[in-house]
Design a protein around this motif. Sequence first.
Motif, mmCIF file in Angstrom:
data_model
loop_
_atom_site.group_PDB
_atom_site.id
_atom_site.type_symbol
_atom_site.label_atom_id
_atom_site.label_comp_id
_atom_site.label_asym_id
_atom_site.label_seq_id
_atom_site.Cartn_x
_atom_site.Cartn_y
_atom_site.Cartn_z
ATOM 1 N N MET A 127 65.409 56.996 44.826
ATOM 2 C CA MET A 127 63.973 56.721 44.797
ATOM 3 C C MET A 127 63.364 56.885 46.187
ATOM 4 N N ARG A 128 64.080 56.439 47.200
ATOM 5 C CA ARG A 128 63.560 56.545 48.580
ATOM 6 C C ARG A 128 63.513 58.001 49.045
ATOM 7 N N ALA A 164 59.649 62.503 50.242
ATOM 8 C CA ALA A 164 59.125 63.853 50.044
ATOM 9 C C ALA A 164 57.781 63.847 49.309
ATOM 10 N N ASN A 165 57.489 62.764 48.610
ATOM 11 C CA ASN A 165 56.255 62.656 47.802
ATOM 12 C C ASN A 165 55.632 61.277 48.003
ATOM 13 N N PRO A 166 55.012 61.009 49.157
ATOM 14 C CA PRO A 166 54.545 59.647 49.469
ATOM 15 C C PRO A 166 53.429 59.126 48.565
ATOM 16 N N LEU A 180 58.221 57.596 40.578
ATOM 17 C CA LEU A 180 59.429 57.726 41.405
ATOM 18 C C LEU A 180 60.672 57.417 40.571
ATOM 19 N N ALA A 181 60.580 56.362 39.763
ATOM 20 C CA ALA A 181 61.724 55.971 38.937
ATOM 21 C C ALA A 181 62.064 57.064 37.926
#
Length: 132
Positions: free
Chosen positions: A40-41, A46-48, A55-56
């Motif tokens: 996830m991090r 890469a996609n803030p 993200l999940a």
Amino acid sequence: MSGQNKERVVVEIYGQYYTMKGDSSSSHMRMIAGYVDDKMRQIAAANPRLDTNKLAVLAALNMADEYFRLRMEYEELIKLLEKTAQEAEEDGEEQEEEQEEEQEEEQEEEQEEEQEEEQEEEQEEGSGTDKE
């Protein structure tokens, strides 16, 4: 009743705490949770702008992709091992056949030698009686 032997551990994944319960060891469950957190991090870096739910889902898709690729590699390796084992078995059978053929040839040669010796002995005996 079966839940009595389950291991229980609290883990943190992307800033949220979860209680995990399962048959695996607590260290194994922590390792799995750490892997999900890392995925996830990585995606968040890469996609803030993505929210936690996205993200999940992206992390789950990435891990599913890894899983299916590894499963395909595993199946290919199993097929290769089976093929190699089959070839080895066939080679072993061929070697056994060759050894049997060699043994038969040796036995035939020994028999021929014995027959030749017997014939020579008979000829010597026969020629020895003629001389007398």
